[in-house]
Every structure is written in structure tokens, then in C-alpha cells.
Design a protein around this motif. Structure first.
Motif, PDB file in Angstrom:
ATOM      1  N   LEU A  10       0.829  -1.199   0.000  1.00  0.00           N
ATOM      2  CA  LEU A  10       0.000   0.000   0.000  1.00  0.00           C
ATOM      3  C   LEU A  10       0.868   1.255   0.000  1.00  0.00           C
ATOM      4  O   LEU A  10       0.592   2.215  -0.727  1.00  0.00           O
ATOM      5  CB  LEU A  10      -0.936  -0.011   1.205  1.00  0.00           C
ATOM      6  CG  LEU A  10      -1.871   1.182   1.351  1.00  0.00           C
ATOM      7  CD1 LEU A  10      -2.824   1.277   0.163  1.00  0.00           C
ATOM      8  CD2 LEU A  10      -2.638   1.092   2.659  1.00  0.00           C
ATOM      9  N   ARG A  14       1.019   4.130  -2.890  1.00  0.00           N
ATOM     10  CA  ARG A  14       0.871   5.557  -2.600  1.00  0.00           C
ATOM     11  C   ARG A  14       2.032   6.341  -3.206  1.00  0.00           C
ATOM     12  O   ARG A  14       1.833   7.387  -3.824  1.00  0.00           O
ATOM     13  CB  ARG A  14       0.794   5.813  -1.110  1.00  0.00           C
ATOM     14  CG  ARG A  14       0.660   7.317  -0.794  1.00  0.00           C
ATOM     15  CD  ARG A  14       0.793   7.624   0.648  1.00  0.00           C
ATOM     16  NE  ARG A  14       2.110   7.185   1.130  1.00  0.00           N
ATOM     17  CZ  ARG A  14       2.607   7.471   2.310  1.00  0.00           C
ATOM     18  NH1 ARG A  14       1.907   8.163   3.164  1.00  0.00           N
ATOM     19  NH2 ARG A  14       3.789   7.046   2.675  1.00  0.00           N
ATOM     20  N   VAL A  19      -2.780   5.487  -5.230  1.00  0.00           N
ATOM     21  CA  VAL A  19      -3.758   5.543  -4.141  1.00  0.00           C
ATOM     22  C   VAL A  19      -3.846   6.990  -3.659  1.00  0.00           C
ATOM     23  O   VAL A  19      -2.819   7.626  -3.425  1.00  0.00           O
ATOM     24  CB  VAL A  19      -3.328   4.621  -2.976  1.00  0.00           C
ATOM     25  CG1 VAL A  19      -4.296   4.710  -1.821  1.00  0.00           C
ATOM     26  CG2 VAL A  19      -3.184   3.185  -3.448  1.00  0.00           C
ATOM     27  N   ASP A  23      -7.672   7.594   0.678  1.00  0.00           N
ATOM     28  CA  ASP A  23      -7.784   6.136   0.635  1.00  0.00           C
ATOM     29  C   ASP A  23      -6.624   5.478   1.371  1.00  0.00           C
ATOM     30  O   ASP A  23      -6.804   4.493   2.087  1.00  0.00           O
ATOM     31  CB  ASP A  23      -7.830   5.635  -0.806  1.00  0.00           C
ATOM     32  CG  ASP A  23      -9.146   5.934  -1.493  1.00  0.00           C
ATOM     33  OD1 ASP A  23     -10.145   6.229  -0.797  1.00  0.00           O
ATOM     34  OD2 ASP A  23      -9.185   5.867  -2.739  1.00  0.00           O
ATOM     35  N   PHE A  24      -5.423   6.029   1.203  1.00  0.00           N
ATOM     36  CA  PHE A  24      -4.262   5.486   1.892  1.00  0.00           C
ATOM     37  C   PHE A  24      -4.461   5.551   3.399  1.00  0.00           C
ATOM     38  O   PHE A  24      -4.223   4.564   4.100  1.00  0.00           O
ATOM     39  CB  PHE A  24      -2.987   6.235   1.511  1.00  0.00           C
ATOM     40  CG  PHE A  24      -1.803   5.799   2.321  1.00  0.00           C
ATOM     41  CD1 PHE A  24      -1.106   4.653   1.994  1.00  0.00           C
ATOM     42  CD2 PHE A  24      -1.412   6.521   3.441  1.00  0.00           C
ATOM     43  CE1 PHE A  24      -0.022   4.233   2.764  1.00  0.00           C
ATOM     44  CE2 PHE A  24      -0.332   6.114   4.212  1.00  0.00           C
ATOM     45  CZ  PHE A  24       0.359   4.965   3.873  1.00  0.00           C
ATOM     46  N   GLU A  26      -7.178   5.669   5.150  1.00  0.00           N
ATOM     47  CA  GLU A  26      -8.221   4.751   5.606  1.00  0.00           C
ATOM     48  C   GLU A  26      -7.726   3.305   5.580  1.00  0.00           C
ATOM     49  O   GLU A  26      -7.860   2.567   6.552  1.00  0.00           O
ATOM     50  CB  GLU A  26      -9.463   4.922   4.714  1.00  0.00           C
ATOM     51  CG  GLU A  26     -10.682   4.176   5.218  1.00  0.00           C
ATOM     52  CD  GLU A  26     -10.822   2.815   4.556  1.00  0.00           C
ATOM     53  OE1 GLU A  26     -11.287   1.890   5.236  1.00  0.00           O
ATOM     54  OE2 GLU A  26     -10.453   2.683   3.375  1.00  0.00           O
ATOM     55  N   MET A  27      -7.105   2.888   4.479  1.00  0.00           N
ATOM     56  CA  MET A  27      -6.639   1.505   4.359  1.00  0.00           C
ATOM     57  C   MET A  27      -5.461   1.228   5.288  1.00  0.00           C
ATOM     58  O   MET A  27      -5.393   0.170   5.917  1.00  0.00           O
ATOM     59  CB  MET A  27      -6.262   1.200   2.908  1.00  0.00           C
ATOM     60  CG  MET A  27      -7.469   1.113   1.990  1.00  0.00           C
ATOM     61  SD  MET A  27      -7.040   0.571   0.324  1.00  0.00           S
ATOM     62  CE  MET A  27      -6.496   2.099  -0.405  1.00  0.00           C
ATOM     63  N   ARG A  30      -6.631   0.719   8.866  1.00  0.00           N
ATOM     64  CA  ARG A  30      -7.196  -0.619   9.103  1.00  0.00           C
ATOM     65  C   ARG A  30      -6.104  -1.682   9.184  1.00  0.00           C
ATOM     66  O   ARG A  30      -6.141  -2.557  10.040  1.00  0.00           O
ATOM     67  CB  ARG A  30      -8.202  -0.990   8.010  1.00  0.00           C
ATOM     68  CG  ARG A  30      -9.548  -0.304   8.186  1.00  0.00           C
ATOM     69  CD  ARG A  30     -10.606  -0.848   7.241  1.00  0.00           C
ATOM     70  NE  ARG A  30     -10.332  -0.349   5.888  1.00  0.00           N
ATOM     71  CZ  ARG A  30     -10.337  -1.098   4.789  1.00  0.00           C
ATOM     72  NH1 ARG A  30     -10.591  -2.381   4.859  1.00  0.00           N
ATOM     73  NH2 ARG A  30     -10.098  -0.575   3.619  1.00  0.00           N
ATOM     74  N   LEU A  31      -5.124  -1.589   8.281  1.00  0.00           N
ATOM     75  CA  LEU A  31      -4.038  -2.572   8.289  1.00  0.00           C
ATOM     76  C   LEU A  31      -3.189  -2.464   9.552  1.00  0.00           C
ATOM     77  O   LEU A  31      -2.799  -3.474  10.140  1.00  0.00           O
ATOM     78  CB  LEU A  31      -3.160  -2.409   7.050  1.00  0.00           C
ATOM     79  CG  LEU A  31      -3.770  -2.894   5.739  1.00  0.00           C
ATOM     80  CD1 LEU A  31      -2.913  -2.442   4.549  1.00  0.00           C
ATOM     81  CD2 LEU A  31      -3.911  -4.414   5.739  1.00  0.00           C
TER      82      LEU A  31
END
Length: 65
Positions: A10, A14, A19, A23-24, A26-27, A30-31
Motif C-alpha cells: 500500500l 501511494r 492511491v 484512501d491510503f 483509511e486503508m 485498518r491494516l
């Protein structure tokens, strides 16, 4: 390992502009939360993972000495 690899991928996406920053964020959030939960689970007493990991690593570490 899979969660950390996904985070690394990810971050690469980026840096390549694939990305969006939103979005980066948010993802990646979570990761990172998932990675933290997994590390806590491994550190908990009674999980047995620490003993298994130490037992499997001890011969490798002894070979380095």
C-alpha cells in the motif's frame, strides 16, 4: 506477515500515485490496527505462540553463535 506485506504494498502504491491520500489513510489505518491486534494476540500469556516461536528459532540462533 501478510498484513505487514499488504501495508508495504500500500505504501508503494501511494508513492507511485496509485492511491489517493484519503484512501491510503483509511486503508493503512485498518491494516495497522489489524497488525497491532495480531501482535497483541501473539504476546498474550497462554496463547502459546511465543513458546512455539522461541522453540523454532533457538536452533537457528544457536547456529549463528
Amino acid at each position: 506477515a501478510l498484513v505487514l506485506r499488504a501495508l508495504k504494498d500500500l505504501e508503494f502504491d501511494r508513492s507511485m500515485g496509485k492511491v489517493s491520500p484519503a484512501d491510503f489513510d483509511e486503508m493503512a489505518g485498518r491494516l495497522r490496527a489489524r497488525a497491532l491486534a495480531l501482535m497483541k494476540q501473539l504476546d498474550e500469556d497462554g496463547s502459546g505462540y511465543r513458546t512455539i516461536i522461541e522453540r523454532e528459532l533457538s536452533p537457528r540462533l544457536a547456529g549463528r553463535a
